[in-house]
Design a protein around this motif. Structure first.
Motif, PDB file in Angstrom:
ATOM      1  N   SER A 294      15.183  27.266 -28.262  1.00 31.31           N
ATOM      2  CA  SER A 294      14.337  27.942 -29.251  1.00 31.31           C
ATOM      3  C   SER A 294      13.113  27.083 -29.531  1.00 31.31           C
ATOM      4  CB  SER A 294      15.119  28.204 -30.541  1.00 31.31           C
ATOM      5  OG  SER A 294      15.526  26.988 -31.133  1.00 31.31           O
ATOM      6  N   GLY A 295      12.092  27.690 -30.132  1.00 27.31           N
ATOM      7  CA  GLY A 295      10.871  26.942 -30.407  1.00 27.31           C
ATOM      8  C   GLY A 295      11.121  25.725 -31.270  1.00 27.31           C
ATOM      9  N   LEU A 296      11.931  25.899 -32.297  1.00 29.45           N
ATOM     10  CA  LEU A 296      12.287  24.797 -33.201  1.00 29.45           C
ATOM     11  C   LEU A 296      13.807  24.775 -33.300  1.00 29.45           C
ATOM     12  CD1 LEU A 296      10.943  22.647 -34.975  1.00 29.45           C
ATOM     13  CD2 LEU A 296      10.997  24.263 -36.878  1.00 29.45           C
ATOM     14  N   TRP A 297      14.419  23.900 -32.531  1.00 30.16           N
ATOM     15  CA  TRP A 297      15.882  23.850 -32.425  1.00 30.16           C
ATOM     16  C   TRP A 297      16.479  23.107 -33.600  1.00 30.16           C
ATOM     17  CZ3 TRP A 297      18.939  19.743 -29.387  1.00 30.16           C
ATOM     18  CH2 TRP A 297      20.296  20.085 -29.338  1.00 30.16           C
ATOM     19  N   PHE A 298      17.298  23.816 -34.407  1.00 33.18           N
ATOM     20  CA  PHE A 298      18.062  23.088 -35.413  1.00 33.18           C
ATOM     21  C   PHE A 298      19.550  23.378 -35.235  1.00 33.18           C
ATOM     22  CE2 PHE A 298      17.076  27.005 -37.715  1.00 33.18           C
ATOM     23  CZ  PHE A 298      18.200  27.286 -38.473  1.00 33.18           C
TER      24      PHE A 298
END
Length: 586
Positions: A294-298
């Motif tokens: 994903s664009g911003l992996w959390f």
């Protein structure tokens, strides 16, 4: 048990003047001990000559002048050294507190302080800044017992995760200030971004508290300003953050260079069905969620400092835990509950939350369900009383890459998780021997046999916990990345995204997400995802609560087999002293 760290700053050598005789000389030596000790020679009649008026002959004048100059030089030199020492100590204190340094967050400094410096900082501190930015008392400076019953210590205590763990954001270079080289430059110009949250107080995803609240919600690195409850029409916003269940249906950009990021912590097969809509996905630039591309992996992995906090819980011996399966849930969905009910036919289950509760009322703290969710309302300690934990995800079937805090927190506290896996899941977990895969058991009775083997054998118990004592470098690489992504300042991930844009590991929002399997065979029966879907992006979670944890499941909801069996069907309590009092009936 914790011990307060202190340092003794007194020194007999620095507070006393020592007079000793030198047998090889007719002179005495006055020594001032301590840091930067000074030596000064005087004659035999020093006491008298210091009181007398010097003679006026040239030799005496020259000797007195030399002595005075020497004394003046030594005093000045001593003062400089003392000033330098004071400034050094002060700098250490400032540096430590600026980095949020404490005994259980040593990893927040790029370069760990030596022990003597850490002790000095701890003893001089009366207050500290905690992860939420507020002050707490000095009682936080306490050491836990760092060894288990076999004398084994926590390898994370001496492990430098910045150097040892795989870094997902290695491509971010904070030295690049020329914004022409960034994929996304601030919409309003300059070298840093203003980040705006739509209803920022609602970004309280459990398991991602550190990632969002101590990272993204604070300025620093490439972020100059953060607005937690911004108007979506605010033209000063360079980056706009939205979360599922709180998305305005109309949200035009005020500047085409603005970057819109959609946060969701649920599977598209569950509470984010809108993610299956290509038009909806393309209305954002990037998605922030649990998928590693994903664009911003959390990810929902436990940060290093929390794993170290949990280590004393992890080391609780087998015989000091209740040999049952615990479950604490707020999302009352029948798929999971029916599976657990089948387990309760053959093995003791303790459903301690609102869903299908089978323990005494008020026997477990429910404050952990309240927002904001942080460590002050942690359930780790009470749940560590149990040997096993039912960590199956909300949807109750196999979901690729959808691995949430349920299994990670169980692993961190030493409760063996019972889970539904998928191909590749072990890349995100410590190893195959650290958890129990429901897909491997044809019947509840087979599972119960295995659980009892572990519950009654130190050898089997220790095999399931071996991973935590290994060198963290030996853990699966993706598991390392997940832990680091949750531990380090999450602005590293955001700045890496803004600097580099889409890549092989960061996809644009328009890419189709991974979905859960439509059905998974558990205990010989196909568990279907149909009817398990939740609510979409435009439904508010305060309304959804009425359909979830606030309503307990009825016997009908649990399944055709009836309600959850009481744990007393399989266990009896023989005393009231500790958890060793729980014994199997047969």
């Amino acid at each position: 048990m914790r011990e307060t760290l202190t340092i003794n700053t007194s020194s007999s050598s620095s507070s006393q003047r020592l007079l000793r005789s030198n047998p090889s000389s007719s002179k005495n030596t006055i020594e001032r001990g301590g840091f930067g000790a000074l030596m000064m020679d005087v004659g035999d009649d020093a006491g008298e000559r210091l009181l007398e008026t010097p003679k006026n002959d040239d030799d005496d004048d020259e000797r007195n002048t030399t002595r005075k100059n020497k004394k003046s030089f030594n005093n000045a030199h001593s003062k400089k050294l003392l000033v330098l020492l004071f400034l050094s100590v002060f700098a250490l204190v400032v540096l430590s507190f600026k980095a949020g340094y404490d005994t259980e967050k040593q990893d927040e400094l790029a370069l760990p302080l030596p022990k003597w410096a850490a002790d000095l900082v701890f003893s001089s501190a009366k207050k500290r800044v905690d992860g939420s930015g507020s002050f707490s008392d000095n009682k936080s400076y306490k050491k836990r017992d760092l060894k288990d019953t076999h004398g084994k210590s926590d390898p994370l205590q001496s492990f430098n995760w910045r150097e040892g763990f795989e870094n997902n954001n290695w491509d971010y270079d904070e030295r690049v200030r020329n914004m022409a080289r960034w994929k996304h430059a601030p919409a309003n110009g300059g070298e840093k971004f203003t980040v705006c949250f739509k209803e920022g107080e609602k970004f309280n995803f459990f398991g991602a508290y550190n990632f969002i609240n101590t990272g993204l919600k604070k300025p620093g690195m490439c972020v100059k300003n953060v607005k937690l409850n911004a108007n979506v029409d605010d033209p000063s916003c360079d980056v706009r953050m939205f979360r599922n269940q709180h998305v305005p249906e109309v949200r035009p950009k005020t500047n085409p260079k603005q970057v819109d990021i959609f946060f969701t912590h649920e599977s598209p097969s569950m509470y984010s069905p809108e993610m299956k809509d290509e038009k909806f996905r393309n209305s954002f630039d990037y998605v922030a969620d649990y998928e590693k591309t994903s664009g911003l992996w959390f990810p929902f992995a436990v940060p290093v400092f929390e794993m170290k906090e949990d280590f004393p819980l992890f080391t609780i011996p087998r015989k000091e835990r209740i040999p049952g399966v615990a479950w604490l849930a707020r999302d009352c969905l029948s798929n999971r509950a029916e599976t657990l009910r089948k387990i309760s036919d053959a093995y003791p289950v303790f459903s301690v939350g609102n869903c299908a509760n089978n323990v005494n009322a008020n026997s477990f703290p429910e404050s952990v369900m309240e927002a904001p969710r942080n460590r002050e309302t942690s359930f780790q300690e009470p749940l560590s009383n149990f040997m096993f934990y039912f960590a199956v995800e909300n949807v109750g079937v196999s979901c690729p890459e959808y691995v949430t805090e349920k299994i990670y927190y169980a692993l961190s506290r030493g409760s063996i998780p019972i889970y539904i896996g998928w191909e590749g899941v072990n890349e995100l977990l410590p190893g195959r021997d650290s958890w129990i895969d429901l897909r491997n058991y044809a019947t509840p009775q087979q599972l119960a046999k295995r659980l009892r083997e572990i519950a009654e054998s130190d050898e089997e118990w220790e095999k399931m916990h071996k991973w935590r004592y290994e060198n963290p470098n030996a853990w699966p690489k993706l598991f390392q990345k997940a832990i680091r992504q949750q531990t380090e300042d999450s602005k590293n991930a955001l700045c890496a995204l803004l600097q580099n844009g889409e890549s092989g590991k960061r996809r644009k929002a328009g890419k189709e997400p991974k979905l859960c399997e439509r059905q998974t065979k558990i205990f010989g029966q196909d568990l279907k995802i149909d009817g398990q879907e939740g609510f979409g992006a435009f439904k508010r979670d305060d309304i959804d609560e009425a359909h979830l944890g606030t309503n307990s499941l009825t016997d009908k909801d649990v399944g055709v087999g009836g309600k959850m069996h009481a744990w007393e069907k399989h266990l009896k309590k023989t005393c009231d002293t500790d958890n060793s009092c729980f014994k199997f009936i047969n």
